[in-house]
Design a protein around this motif. Sequence first.
Motif, PDB file in Angstrom:
ATOM      1  N   LEU A 127       0.837  -1.207   0.000  1.00 49.94           N
ATOM      2  CA  LEU A 127       0.000   0.000   0.000  1.00 49.94           C
ATOM      3  C   LEU A 127       0.875   1.262   0.000  1.00 49.94           C
ATOM      4  CD1 LEU A 127      -3.026   0.519   0.003  1.00 49.94           C
ATOM      5  CD2 LEU A 127      -2.882   0.849   2.482  1.00 49.94           C
ATOM      6  N   LEU A 128       0.726   2.065  -1.056  1.00 46.46           N
ATOM      7  CA  LEU A 128       1.574   3.251  -1.208  1.00 46.46           C
ATOM      8  C   LEU A 128       1.228   4.355  -0.215  1.00 46.46           C
ATOM      9  CD1 LEU A 128       1.684   3.223  -5.091  1.00 46.46           C
ATOM     10  CD2 LEU A 128       3.602   2.844  -3.533  1.00 46.46           C
ATOM     11  N   LEU A 165       1.189  12.528   1.812  1.00 46.84           N
ATOM     12  CA  LEU A 165      -0.230  12.866   1.873  1.00 46.84           C
ATOM     13  C   LEU A 165      -1.053  11.749   2.516  1.00 46.84           C
ATOM     14  CD1 LEU A 165      -2.268  15.060   0.877  1.00 46.84           C
ATOM     15  CD2 LEU A 165      -2.452  13.754  -1.258  1.00 46.84           C
ATOM     16  N   GLY A 166      -0.487  10.537   2.608  1.00 43.86           N
ATOM     17  CA  GLY A 166      -1.229   9.407   3.161  1.00 43.86           C
ATOM     18  C   GLY A 166      -2.272   8.876   2.204  1.00 43.86           C
ATOM     19  N   ILE A 167      -2.037   9.038   0.902  1.00 45.10           N
ATOM     20  CA  ILE A 167      -2.985   8.574  -0.120  1.00 45.10           C
ATOM     21  C   ILE A 167      -2.234   7.767  -1.165  1.00 45.10           C
ATOM     22  CG2 ILE A 167      -4.383   9.391  -2.079  1.00 45.10           C
ATOM     23  CD1 ILE A 167      -5.421  11.605  -0.300  1.00 45.10           C
ATOM     24  N   GLY A 168      -2.890   6.720  -1.678  1.00 43.61           N
ATOM     25  CA  GLY A 168      -2.292   5.903  -2.743  1.00 43.61           C
ATOM     26  C   GLY A 168      -2.647   4.446  -2.527  1.00 43.61           C
ATOM     27  N   GLY A 169      -3.182   3.804  -3.561  1.00 44.89           N
ATOM     28  CA  GLY A 169      -3.551   2.386  -3.493  1.00 44.89           C
ATOM     29  C   GLY A 169      -2.317   1.501  -3.560  1.00 44.89           C
ATOM     30  N   PRO A 170      -2.506   0.213  -3.801  1.00 47.16           N
ATOM     31  CA  PRO A 170      -1.384  -0.722  -3.783  1.00 47.16           C
ATOM     32  C   PRO A 170      -0.523  -0.671  -5.049  1.00 47.16           C
ATOM     33  CG  PRO A 170      -3.447  -1.875  -4.230  1.00 47.16           C
ATOM     34  CD  PRO A 170      -3.813  -0.438  -3.997  1.00 47.16           C
ATOM     35  N   ALA A 171       0.758  -0.926  -4.865  1.00 44.95           N
ATOM     36  CA  ALA A 171       1.659  -1.160  -6.003  1.00 44.95           C
ATOM     37  C   ALA A 171       1.711  -2.675  -6.190  1.00 44.95           C
ATOM     38  CB  ALA A 171       3.047  -0.643  -5.686  1.00 44.95           C
ATOM     39  N   GLU A 172       1.588  -3.128  -7.443  1.00 41.89           N
ATOM     40  CA  GLU A 172       1.608  -4.583  -7.649  1.00 41.89           C
ATOM     41  C   GLU A 172       2.853  -5.205  -7.026  1.00 41.89           C
ATOM     42  OE1 GLU A 172      -0.838  -6.108 -11.410  1.00 41.89           O
ATOM     43  OE2 GLU A 172       0.875  -4.858 -11.969  1.00 41.89           O
ATOM     44  N   VAL A 173       3.995  -4.545  -7.282  1.00 35.28           N
ATOM     45  CA  VAL A 173       5.226  -4.971  -6.610  1.00 35.28           C
ATOM     46  C   VAL A 173       5.870  -3.718  -6.020  1.00 35.28           C
ATOM     47  CG1 VAL A 173       7.552  -5.919  -6.923  1.00 35.28           C
ATOM     48  CG2 VAL A 173       5.627  -6.920  -8.161  1.00 35.28           C
ATOM     49  N   LEU A 174       6.157  -3.757  -4.732  1.00 35.48           N
ATOM     50  CA  LEU A 174       6.755  -2.603  -4.066  1.00 35.48           C
ATOM     51  C   LEU A 174       8.142  -2.974  -3.557  1.00 35.48           C
ATOM     52  CD1 LEU A 174       6.457   0.294  -2.976  1.00 35.48           C
ATOM     53  CD2 LEU A 174       5.454  -0.677  -0.910  1.00 35.48           C
ATOM     54  N   VAL A 175       9.138  -2.225  -4.038  1.00 30.88           N
ATOM     55  CA  VAL A 175      10.526  -2.500  -3.653  1.00 30.88           C
ATOM     56  C   VAL A 175      11.068  -1.311  -2.875  1.00 30.88           C
ATOM     57  CG1 VAL A 175      12.842  -3.041  -4.513  1.00 30.88           C
ATOM     58  CG2 VAL A 175      10.849  -3.715  -5.844  1.00 30.88           C
ATOM     59  N   ILE A 176      11.627  -1.568  -1.711  1.00 34.56           N
ATOM     60  CA  ILE A 176      12.350  -0.514  -0.996  1.00 34.56           C
ATOM     61  C   ILE A 176      13.829  -0.778  -1.268  1.00 34.56           C
ATOM     62  CG2 ILE A 176      12.730   0.625   1.237  1.00 34.56           C
ATOM     63  CD1 ILE A 176       9.795   0.494   0.830  1.00 34.56           C
ATOM     64  N   ALA A 177      14.446   0.086  -2.089  1.00 35.26           N
ATOM     65  CA  ALA A 177      15.862  -0.105  -2.441  1.00 35.26           C
ATOM     66  C   ALA A 177      16.720   0.607  -1.407  1.00 35.26           C
ATOM     67  CB  ALA A 177      16.124   0.451  -3.829  1.00 35.26           C
ATOM     68  N   ARG A 178      17.432  -0.157  -0.573  1.00 35.79           N
ATOM     69  CA  ARG A 178      18.171   0.445   0.543  1.00 35.79           C
ATOM     70  C   ARG A 178      19.614   0.783   0.188  1.00 35.79           C
ATOM     71  NH1 ARG A 178      14.378  -2.616   3.108  1.00 35.79           N
ATOM     72  NH2 ARG A 178      13.072  -1.325   4.431  1.00 35.79           N
ATOM     73  N   SER A 179      20.027   0.445  -1.017  1.00 35.36           N
ATOM     74  CA  SER A 179      21.377   0.794  -1.462  1.00 35.36           C
ATOM     75  C   SER A 179      21.331   0.988  -2.974  1.00 35.36           C
ATOM     76  CB  SER A 179      22.358  -0.337  -1.135  1.00 35.36           C
ATOM     77  OG  SER A 179      22.015  -1.472  -1.915  1.00 35.36           O
ATOM     78  N   ARG A 180      22.436   1.554  -3.472  1.00 34.93           N
ATOM     79  CA  ARG A 180      22.543   1.768  -4.913  1.00 34.93           C
ATOM     80  C   ARG A 180      22.458   0.422  -5.655  1.00 34.93           C
ATOM     81  NH1 ARG A 180      26.179   5.468  -8.053  1.00 34.93           N
ATOM     82  NH2 ARG A 180      26.823   4.278  -9.849  1.00 34.93           N
ATOM     83  N   ASP A 181      23.092  -0.611  -5.092  1.00 37.88           N
ATOM     84  CA  ASP A 181      23.054  -1.925  -5.739  1.00 37.88           C
ATOM     85  C   ASP A 181      21.629  -2.467  -5.803  1.00 37.88           C
ATOM     86  OD1 ASP A 181      25.711  -1.923  -6.201  1.00 37.88           O
ATOM     87  OD2 ASP A 181      26.258  -3.300  -4.578  1.00 37.88           O
ATOM     88  N   GLU A 182      20.874  -2.279  -4.706  1.00 33.72           N
ATOM     89  CA  GLU A 182      19.483  -2.757  -4.709  1.00 33.72           C
ATOM     90  C   GLU A 182      18.643  -1.982  -5.723  1.00 33.72           C
ATOM     91  OE1 GLU A 182      19.271  -4.270  -0.053  1.00 33.72           O
ATOM     92  OE2 GLU A 182      17.671  -2.980  -0.814  1.00 33.72           O
ATOM     93  N   CYS A 220       3.884  13.784  -4.993  1.00 33.31           N
ATOM     94  CA  CYS A 220       3.119  12.990  -5.954  1.00 33.31           C
ATOM     95  C   CYS A 220       1.739  12.641  -5.417  1.00 33.31           C
ATOM     96  CB  CYS A 220       3.854  11.684  -6.254  1.00 33.31           C
ATOM     97  SG  CYS A 220       5.373  11.945  -7.172  1.00 33.31           S
ATOM     98  N   LEU A 221       0.724  12.887  -6.247  1.00 35.30           N
ATOM     99  CA  LEU A 221      -0.631  12.425  -5.929  1.00 35.30           C
ATOM    100  C   LEU A 221      -0.782  11.054  -6.579  1.00 35.30           C
ATOM    101  CD1 LEU A 221      -3.393  13.070  -4.682  1.00 35.30           C
ATOM    102  CD2 LEU A 221      -4.078  14.003  -6.905  1.00 35.30           C
ATOM    103  N   LEU A 222      -0.858  10.027  -5.750  1.00 35.37           N
ATOM    104  CA  LEU A 222      -0.884   8.650  -6.257  1.00 35.37           C
ATOM    105  C   LEU A 222      -2.319   8.167  -6.362  1.00 35.37           C
ATOM    106  CD1 LEU A 222       1.946   7.443  -3.892  1.00 35.37           C
ATOM    107  CD2 LEU A 222       2.153   7.750  -6.369  1.00 35.37           C
ATOM    108  N   PRO A 223      -2.659   7.429  -7.431  1.00 37.85           N
ATOM    109  CA  PRO A 223      -4.062   7.054  -7.641  1.00 37.85           C
ATOM    110  C   PRO A 223      -4.600   6.100  -6.572  1.00 37.85           C
ATOM    111  CG  PRO A 223      -2.631   6.093  -9.331  1.00 37.85           C
ATOM    112  CD  PRO A 223      -1.765   6.965  -8.490  1.00 37.85           C
ATOM    113  N   ASP A 224      -5.902   6.271  -6.267  1.00 36.98           N
ATOM    114  CA  ASP A 224      -6.561   5.396  -5.281  1.00 36.98           C
ATOM    115  C   ASP A 224      -6.487   3.936  -5.725  1.00 36.98           C
ATOM    116  OD1 ASP A 224      -7.410   7.608  -3.703  1.00 36.98           O
ATOM    117  OD2 ASP A 224      -9.028   7.972  -5.145  1.00 36.98           O
ATOM    118  N   ALA A 225      -6.523   3.722  -7.045  1.00 36.90           N
ATOM    119  CA  ALA A 225      -6.520   2.350  -7.566  1.00 36.90           C
ATOM    120  C   ALA A 225      -5.133   1.717  -7.503  1.00 36.90           C
ATOM    121  CB  ALA A 225      -7.005   2.347  -9.014  1.00 36.90           C
ATOM    122  N   GLY A 226      -4.126   2.507  -7.147  1.00 36.13           N
ATOM    123  CA  GLY A 226      -2.768   1.979  -7.062  1.00 36.13           C
ATOM    124  C   GLY A 226      -2.074   1.994  -8.422  1.00 36.13           C
ATOM    125  N   LEU A 227      -0.918   1.346  -8.482  1.00 38.96           N
ATOM    126  CA  LEU A 227      -0.102   1.373  -9.696  1.00 38.96           C
ATOM    127  C   LEU A 227       0.252  -0.043 -10.132  1.00 38.96           C
ATOM    128  CD1 LEU A 227       2.291   4.341  -8.818  1.00 38.96           C
ATOM    129  CD2 LEU A 227       0.479   4.326 -10.542  1.00 38.96           C
TER     130      LEU A 227
END
Length: 321
Positions: A42-43, A49-66, A90-97
Amino acid sequence: MWHGQETGHSCSPTEEVTALRKDHAGRLDALVRRLGAERDGLLARYSALGIGGPAEVLVIARSRDELLAAVSAARELEMPFRVFGGLTNCLLPDAGLRGVVILNRARQARFEADTRLYVEAGAPLASLARQSVQRGWDGLTWAVNLPGTVGGALVNNAGAFGGEIAEVLASAEVLGPEGRVQEVGADWFHFGYRTSRLQEGGADWIVLAATFQLRPGDVEQLRAQAEEYAARRQRTQPAGRSLGSTFKNPPGDYAGRLIEAAGLKGARVGGIVVSTQHANFFINEGQGTATDYAALMRRVQEEVARQFGVRLEPEIEVVGE
Ligand SMILES: Cc1cc2nc3c(=O)[nH]c(=O)nc-3n(C[C@H](O)[C@H](O)[C@H](O)COP(=O)(O)OP(=O)(O)OC[C@H]3O[C@@H](n4cnc5c(N)ncnc54)[C@H](O)[C@@H]3O)c2cc1C
């Protein structure tokens, strides 16, 4: 722009479409496994803003390599993908990405000789600005309370109190559409007022790192200046969940002044309200949606155009339009 966005939807799936959808799901699963990513993340949890639907795949890249691994995996599997920083503009859509959303948290920084600062693009700009002030390095003081990452600041040419990122950028490392890393100078970005080439049709490029050329300054003076900027923000900007200024200032005027003069302070659509403190800030009172926010933007644009003949242009990015 959404990298490699897939268009065209079918209501009654043919065998071919069903097979493709299976393939899409298969590719998502492969990415989740390969990158240790989250499925349907959930984005709203990550957006200012606390708004944004789900991303099909959500990656948190913690380094340049990631970050590089996530981009290269998405490209290899021909999945649409997008890199964001702090999600403060960014205004992210309710339906997600659809596809892969990569949040860049690569944030290594080096304070080098001759007041040069090298930093990865996922670093929070405000924290670097504060560290620079503590060292007596001048050039980023205007950013001591500016939300978001270095990458987002370069894309938007972020600025405040008369300063902007374009003025201190010496060079940047960017990853091109072909997967090649290049070192580019500030001119390459075609910076303008809150714009760069990376906004329009240039979104195939990903910022990996930046080098800022700062100047030796007086620590006490810089501290005093930073405190004044922070106090001014606190005095003039509302504390609720927002994306900062919704519209750019039109030439010779202020968007906030025009919205206030149009009698729109406190105007509301659903859970989104025009701040009574600063009319260019739209606040999510908790239950607001992207649809509400976009409807309030249209209402404000129409009213300001009707009363003053001025067309307000968005400063925020409406993602998915
Ligand atoms: C309370 C508040 C106050 C604000 N005040 C100001 C202000 O005074 N001045 C100002 O200029 N802005 C202001 N903003 C807006 C925001 O802080 C800036 O635009 C910020 O620079 C955005 O950074 P971000 O990391 O959050 O970008 P995001 O919102 O995550 O992304 C913005 C764009 O940049 C792209 N992007 C992000 N990282 C990368 C990367 N590494 N490579 C390629 N593309 C990338 C994204 O795809 C997106 O298109 C404010 C926002 C808030 C919430």
